[in-house]
Enzyme design. Structure first.
Site, mmCIF file in Angstrom:
data_model
loop_
_atom_site.group_PDB
_atom_site.id
_atom_site.type_symbol
_atom_site.label_atom_id
_atom_site.label_comp_id
_atom_site.label_asym_id
_atom_site.label_seq_id
_atom_site.Cartn_x
_atom_site.Cartn_y
_atom_site.Cartn_z
ATOM 1 N N ASP A 15 65.514 32.594 44.691
ATOM 2 C CA ASP A 15 66.226 33.355 45.474
ATOM 3 C C ASP A 15 67.181 32.637 46.546
ATOM 4 O O ASP A 15 68.340 33.142 46.955
ATOM 5 C CB ASP A 15 65.408 34.592 46.117
ATOM 6 N N GLU A 28 55.178 28.950 42.139
ATOM 7 C CA GLU A 28 55.201 30.407 41.215
ATOM 8 C C GLU A 28 55.578 30.067 39.681
ATOM 9 O O GLU A 28 56.477 30.784 39.205
ATOM 10 C CB GLU A 28 56.139 31.486 41.715
ATOM 11 N N TYR A 81 52.533 39.946 47.627
ATOM 12 C CA TYR A 81 53.353 40.834 48.549
ATOM 13 C C TYR A 81 52.947 42.357 48.367
ATOM 14 O O TYR A 81 53.657 43.412 48.273
ATOM 15 C CB TYR A 81 54.937 40.729 47.897
ATOM 16 N N GLU A 90 52.327 32.690 51.087
ATOM 17 C CA GLU A 90 53.361 33.771 51.244
ATOM 18 C C GLU A 90 52.822 35.181 51.198
ATOM 19 O O GLU A 90 51.976 35.603 50.327
ATOM 20 C CB GLU A 90 54.361 33.647 50.024
ATOM 21 N N LYS A 121 62.811 38.224 55.161
ATOM 22 C CA LYS A 121 61.358 38.218 55.460
ATOM 23 C C LYS A 121 61.008 37.202 56.876
ATOM 24 O O LYS A 121 59.810 36.788 57.180
ATOM 25 C CB LYS A 121 60.474 37.711 54.373
#
Ligand code: GCB
Length: 593
Positions: A162, A408, A463, A500, A564
């Site tokens: 991202d 990831e 998340y 994260e 974030k």
């Protein structure tokens, strides 16, 4: 590759400044733009990303080559001395010419490269230095990506992360001298024996016949010395490097006429009973995943911002960070060493996972990560070379305690296992002394995960309450606890680090109902994770996402970038920063640093 360090035998000349710059129009290579001055240049600072220096969308969104140029005056050289041109990083790929001679080509946007240009220049005269920077990713580069064409015929970069893929000459450019027989590599591994430190070293210095080393303490006084290109040295009554206590020695390496000062810290890293031990003491990670990202500069390294970021992290009581999602500037690791920060050092392998990406052009081949059209053996080879290059650069930093070889990736398929098994091995061979891991994505839960046994630590990005069960922290908490139980069962004895967690948070958005996007929700969601962590001795770290808000690709879930951050993009605290600060300062008080 060794960092540039000055000594009596090495002089460094920094070439940072304002260079000439021109976007390629598709003809640059064919017409040989390196062979003459750029015809329509504009000024461009180095180091910096070029994207946001001007106000032009054309520059911001450029796809392909961009040309940098400047003149360089060649210094006089002493007998036999070599002149080396070194780039801290060129993102993503760089081709370099000295006048009309190509002297270097490097793929991979976050690692240094250099070229011996002695034979192409004349001392006392000027040469034209040209760099063609390529920002396009391919399926066989790390990270992977591809360039496509949309329905209007516009070239578009596609990649599977991202953060905005800034481009340019991101780190310093240096011209340095060294003697003909020079130190080209130093490897230092340390151990502790009672009150003493043990230092095993090896030196590469092709052609040198007389190699010896001196160990200097932080005050510059010699505390030990040894002859030869390798050996083990005892440092009596050693001053250890430890979290919060960045004590550094220097190994002064002499090879014939060359002297290379390599800083190091004496410390050990081990894993035992789900704990990560530094010098035999369990360490608990408090901190963040970060980005090299800032207003105007993009990913350009900047010492002002670096020192400020460390000050902010210390203010909050953090003791660690991850170099998400690529190797950071060497200056950052040097600074972490001296500040006693603990680092999870990550490769640029982000996004080896197509299932979660729509692909802006809608044509990600079948959305299958490992296939002949996507990630292949060629990617794996680049990844392996990248791991070797990365560890070779960072191996002597005491701050680095874990290698993260990917962020990831797909890890729940047999194809992923085939891809990662040899890479874990490559990392272990490059450095047998540090734990190796990868950062796991939410879909690869312990019941489907296929790669965890290849690694030493479990690193999780989660998340709950944001991307899943949005706004429902009670449910998110239950699922988090269940999942941690699953990981403990799957990976007994391995430490678990949360690398994260956290929601997007618009600074200034306050809410009595404490709903998603508000500052209150960030407090609550981080608080939920922390409450859970506190119940599990196997959880040895909390690195929230992200240290600061950062620029992203355009996207309907990104309002002015990824929000974030614990801090805004200009490093101002959100409300959660104070709450987490109370927690982390209390932990610092209780646990030491
Ligand atoms: C992740 C990625 C990170 C993203 C983050 C997010 O899992 O590792 O690069 O920025 O999620 O905010 O979505």
């Amino acid at each position: 590759m060794l960092s540039v360090r000055s000594s009596v035998s090495r002089t460094a000349l920094c070439l940072d400044g304002v260079w000439q710059f021109q976007l390629d129009d598709g003809t640059g290579l064919k017409e040989g733009w390196y062979a003459r001055s750029l015809t329509d240049p504009r000024p461009m600072p180095v180091p910096a990303s070029y994207n946001e220096i001007t106000t032009d969308m054309e520059v911001y969104d450029h796809v392909g080559l961009a040309w940098y140029q400047r003149d360089v005056l060649v210094p006089h050289l002493r007998d036999g001395e070599r002149l080396i041109l070194r780039f801290g990083s060129v993102t993503h790929h760089g081709r370099v010419w000295v006048d009309e001679t190509e002297v270097a080509y490097h793929e991979g946007g976050y690692l240094p490269f250099e070229a011996d240009i002695t034979d192409h220049v004349t001392p006392g005269e000027t040469f034209r230095l040209t760099v063609a920077v390529d920002n396009e990713l391919r399926w066989d580069t790390i990270p992977v990506g591809y360039t496509g064409t949309d329905a209007l015929g516009q070239k578009r970069r596609n990649y599977f992360f991202d953060f905005f893929s800034y481009a340019g000459i991101h780190r310093s450019v240096v011209l340095y001298t060294r003697p003909a027989h020079a130190v080209t590599d130093v490897t230092i591994v340390t151990d502790i024996s009672g009150a003493n430190g043990l230092l095993t070293y090896s030196v590469e210095a092709p052609g040198a016949s007389d190699i010896h080393v001196r160990v200097l303490d932080a005050a510059g006084c010699e505390v030990a010395r040894a002859e030869g290109a390798e050996g083990t040295i005892t440092v009596e009554d050693a001053h250890l490097w430890a979290p919060g206590k960045g004590y550094l020695y220097t190994l002064e390496v002499h090879a014939d006429d060359d002297v290379y000062p390599q800083p190091f810290g004496i410390r050990t890293v081990a894993i035992e009973d789900s704990q990560l031990l530094i010098n035999g003491t369990p360490f608990y990670f408090r901190g963040y995943g970060r980005h090299e990202d800032n207003i105007v500069r993009g990913k350009g390294h900047d010492n002002v911002l670096m020192v400020h970021d460390f000050e902010v992290m210390k203010w909050q009581g953090a003791n660690s960070f991850r170099t998400s999602h690529y190797p950071y500037a060497e200056e950052v690791l040097d600074y972490a060493d001296r500040e006693g920060f603990v680092v999870i050092d990550e490769t640029a392998a982000v996004g080896l996972n197509l299932s979660m990406w729509p692909g802006e052009l809608g044509d990600v081949p079948g959305k299958v990560t490992f296939s002949p059209d996507t990630v292949t053996e060629a990617t794996q080879k680049t990844h392996a070379d990248h791991i070797r290059e990365f560890i070779a650069r960072d191996k002597n930093h005491p701050s680095v305690v874990i290698w993260s070889i990917a962020n990831e990736p797909e890890s729940e398929t047999e194809a992923a296992r085939d891809y990662f098994a040899p890479l874990a091995q490559v990392a272990r061979e490059a450095d047998p002394t540090r734990p190796v891991g990868y950062v796991n994505v939410a879909m690869a839960t312990p019941d489907v995960e296929k790669c965890a046994d290849l690694f030493d630590v479990v690193m999780l990005n989660r998340y709950n309450g944001w991307y899943t069960d949005t706004g429902n922290l009670a449910l998110g908490e239950k699922k988090l606890r269940d999942e941690i139980d699953g990981w403990i069962k799957l990976c007994p004895g391995k430490p678990i680090i949360f690398t994260e967690y956290g929601p997007d948070t618009l600074d200034g958005l306050r809410d009595y109902q404490r709903r998603p996007w508000s500052e209150e929700y960030q407090i609550d969601m981080l608080g939920m994770f922390h409450r859970v962590f506190d119940d599990y001795p196997q959880v040895v770290g909390e690195q929230m996402w992200n240290f600061a808000d950062f620029r992203t690709i355009p996207g309907i879930i990104r309002v002015g970038g990824n929000r974030k951050g614990m801090f805004t993009r200009d490093r101002l605290p959100k409300a959660a920063a104070y709450v987490v600060r109370d927690r982390w300062l209390a932990m610092r008080e209780r646990l030491g640093f």
